[in-house]
Design a protein around this motif. Structure first.
Motif, short mmCIF file in Angstrom:
data_model
loop_
_atom_site.label_atom_id
_atom_site.label_comp_id
_atom_site.label_asym_id
_atom_site.label_seq_id
_atom_site.Cartn_x
_atom_site.Cartn_y
_atom_site.Cartn_z
N ALA A 30 0.89 -1.28 0.07
CA ALA A 30 0.08 0.03 0.00
C ALA A 30 0.88 1.26 -0.06
O ALA A 30 0.39 2.50 -0.35
CB ALA A 30 -0.87 -0.06 0.97
N GLU A 31 2.32 1.46 0.45
CA GLU A 31 2.88 2.35 0.51
C GLU A 31 3.21 2.86 -0.65
O GLU A 31 3.47 3.91 -1.00
CB GLU A 31 4.21 2.08 1.08
CG GLU A 31 4.05 1.77 2.43
CD GLU A 31 5.58 1.90 3.43
OE1 GLU A 31 6.67 1.78 2.64
OE2 GLU A 31 5.49 1.53 4.60
N ASN A 32 3.34 1.98 -1.82
CA ASN A 32 3.74 2.55 -3.20
C ASN A 32 3.05 2.02 -4.43
O ASN A 32 3.49 1.73 -5.56
CB ASN A 32 5.30 2.20 -3.50
CG ASN A 32 5.70 0.61 -3.30
OD1 ASN A 32 4.72 0.08 -2.87
ND2 ASN A 32 6.92 0.39 -3.46
N GLU A 33 1.56 1.44 -3.85
CA GLU A 33 0.57 1.24 -4.92
C GLU A 33 1.09 -0.06 -5.68
O GLU A 33 0.93 -0.06 -7.08
CB GLU A 33 0.06 2.44 -5.73
CG GLU A 33 -0.32 3.56 -5.05
CD GLU A 33 -0.64 4.56 -5.98
OE1 GLU A 33 -0.89 4.27 -7.23
OE2 GLU A 33 -0.65 5.82 -5.59
N THR A 34 1.62 -0.89 -4.89
CA THR A 34 1.95 -2.14 -5.72
C THR A 34 1.24 -3.49 -5.21
O THR A 34 0.40 -3.24 -4.28
CB THR A 34 3.55 -2.61 -5.57
OG1 THR A 34 3.80 -2.94 -4.33
CG2 THR A 34 4.28 -1.40 -5.90
N GLN A 35 1.54 -4.40 -5.69
CA GLN A 35 0.80 -5.88 -5.07
C GLN A 35 1.32 -5.98 -3.60
O GLN A 35 0.80 -6.78 -2.87
CB GLN A 35 1.11 -6.74 -6.09
CG GLN A 35 0.33 -8.05 -5.63
CD GLN A 35 0.46 -9.38 -6.64
OE1 GLN A 35 1.74 -9.57 -7.04
NE2 GLN A 35 -0.62 -9.90 -7.07
N GLY A 36 2.73 -5.48 -3.31
CA GLY A 36 3.40 -5.79 -2.08
C GLY A 36 4.46 -6.86 -2.19
O GLY A 36 4.49 -7.68 -3.25
N TRP A 37 5.06 -7.08 -0.90
CA TRP A 37 5.99 -8.11 -0.85
C TRP A 37 6.15 -8.45 0.46
O TRP A 37 5.37 -7.94 1.55
CB TRP A 37 7.17 -7.80 -1.70
CG TRP A 37 8.19 -7.06 -0.87
CD1 TRP A 37 7.66 -5.31 -0.86
CD2 TRP A 37 9.41 -6.95 -0.39
NE1 TRP A 37 8.98 -4.98 -0.20
CE2 TRP A 37 9.87 -5.66 -0.02
CE3 TRP A 37 10.33 -8.18 0.04
CZ2 TRP A 37 11.13 -5.67 0.68
CZ3 TRP A 37 11.57 -7.84 0.66
CH2 TRP A 37 11.95 -6.76 1.08
N LEU A 38 6.85 -9.43 0.96
CA LEU A 38 7.04 -9.94 2.24
C LEU A 38 8.53 -9.89 2.74
O LEU A 38 9.30 -11.02 2.40
CB LEU A 38 6.42 -11.46 2.55
CG LEU A 38 4.81 -11.66 2.54
CD1 LEU A 38 4.34 -12.92 2.51
CD2 LEU A 38 4.39 -10.85 3.56
N PRO A 39 8.85 -8.90 3.23
CA PRO A 39 10.15 -8.76 4.09
C PRO A 39 10.23 -10.03 5.01
O PRO A 39 9.43 -10.26 5.59
CB PRO A 39 10.43 -7.49 4.52
CG PRO A 39 9.45 -6.64 3.74
CD PRO A 39 8.27 -7.76 3.54
N ILE A 40 11.53 -10.41 5.31
CA ILE A 40 11.70 -11.48 6.33
C ILE A 40 11.09 -10.90 7.69
O ILE A 40 10.40 -11.68 8.49
CB ILE A 40 13.18 -12.07 6.50
CG1 ILE A 40 13.28 -12.91 5.24
CG2 ILE A 40 13.33 -12.75 7.57
CD1 ILE A 40 14.77 -13.60 5.14
N PRO A 41 11.45 -9.67 8.17
CA PRO A 41 11.17 -8.98 9.40
C PRO A 41 9.19 -9.30 9.41
O PRO A 41 8.72 -9.39 10.48
CB PRO A 41 11.40 -7.72 9.38
CG PRO A 41 12.69 -8.05 8.49
CD PRO A 41 12.26 -8.50 7.55
N VAL A 42 8.62 -9.25 8.36
CA VAL A 42 7.07 -9.09 8.22
C VAL A 42 6.65 -10.41 8.26
O VAL A 42 5.67 -10.70 9.23
CB VAL A 42 6.72 -8.47 6.82
CG1 VAL A 42 5.32 -8.42 6.75
CG2 VAL A 42 7.29 -7.06 6.79
N ILE A 43 7.54 -11.56 7.60
CA ILE A 43 6.72 -12.99 8.07
C ILE A 43 7.24 -13.33 9.39
O ILE A 43 6.28 -13.78 9.95
CB ILE A 43 8.06 -13.68 7.14
CG1 ILE A 43 7.70 -13.41 5.42
CG2 ILE A 43 7.52 -15.37 7.32
CD1 ILE A 43 8.57 -14.22 4.56
#
Length: 222
Positions: A59-72
């Protein structure tokens, strides 16, 4: 697929995403999702919660997004499950992105039905516009991936772009879609020929009277 990239947990990544937490709205949604499962079975929510986290990142940059390891790691802690179990899920499903993407994630199906119906032409249209498999264009607009079956075999060849399917593609129609996206337009998803969903081209070939109304065939079948 072989072209999937994974971003390691560098110091920069941990500094940027180590403080990840749900937004207020996503916190409410996460509790709703967990509430769908019996007590003690919250691990079953891992797929929808990883998807929720990926979308929050995007949502920050209007993309589909991704999963950084800290987020997982955050999602694993939230569900009180081992990090490695969450990481196994994130790396198994291609719906989860393990590196940043462009604004439009072009996922071309290369499985047999699409290949036989012209997926090579679809890929060629992407290549002619400067896209490369496993890479993001320098302007950050497109990321191209080749994936396995996306479940629209009757409408092959097809691509998924973010959350939308585009089907019955040719070199020309795929080129037109990419050009429209580059102009900031929203191409109509679904079949790119004259048919509704996966109906036969040209309209129904069986029970055609049902198109306009609920036709009673019982007298005809007696």
């Amino acid at each position: 697929m072989a072209d999937v990239k994974r971003m390691p947990a560098t110091e920069e990544i941990r500094a940027r995403w180590g403080g990840f937490a749900w937004t207020a709205e996503n916190e409410r949604q996460a509790k709703v999702v967990i509430g769908r499962y019996p007590p003690g079975r919250q691990h079953s929510a891992i797929i929808p919660l990883l998807d929720l986290a990926q979308r929050q990142v995007g949502a920050e940059n209007e993309t589909q997004g991704w999963l950084p390891i800290p987020v997982i790691e955050y999602v694993a802690r939230y569900l009180d499950m081992p990090y490695m179990r969450a990481y196994e899920v994130a790396t198994f499903y291609t719906m989860f992105n393990l590196a940043p993407l462009g604004r439009h994630h072009i996922q071309v199906c290369g499985t047999t039905p699409c290949m036989l119906r012209g997926s090579d032409d679809v890929l060629d249209a992407c290549y002619k516009k400067g896209l490369k498999k496993g890479a993001t264009t320098p302007d950050g607009l497109f990321t191209l991936s080749e994936v396995e079956c996306l479940g629209a075999c009757a409408n092959a060849p097809m691509v998924q772009i973010n959350d939308d399917n585009y089907e019955d593609l040719t070199f020309e129609s795929m080129t037109a879609i990419l050009e429209a996206l580059a102009r900031g337009e929203a191409p109509k998803p679904g079949p790119q020929i004259e048919r509704q969903t996966s109906c036969p081209q040209g309209g129904p070939t069986t029970l055609p009277e049902m198109v306009g109304e609920n036709h009673d065939y019982r007298g005809e079948w007696a």
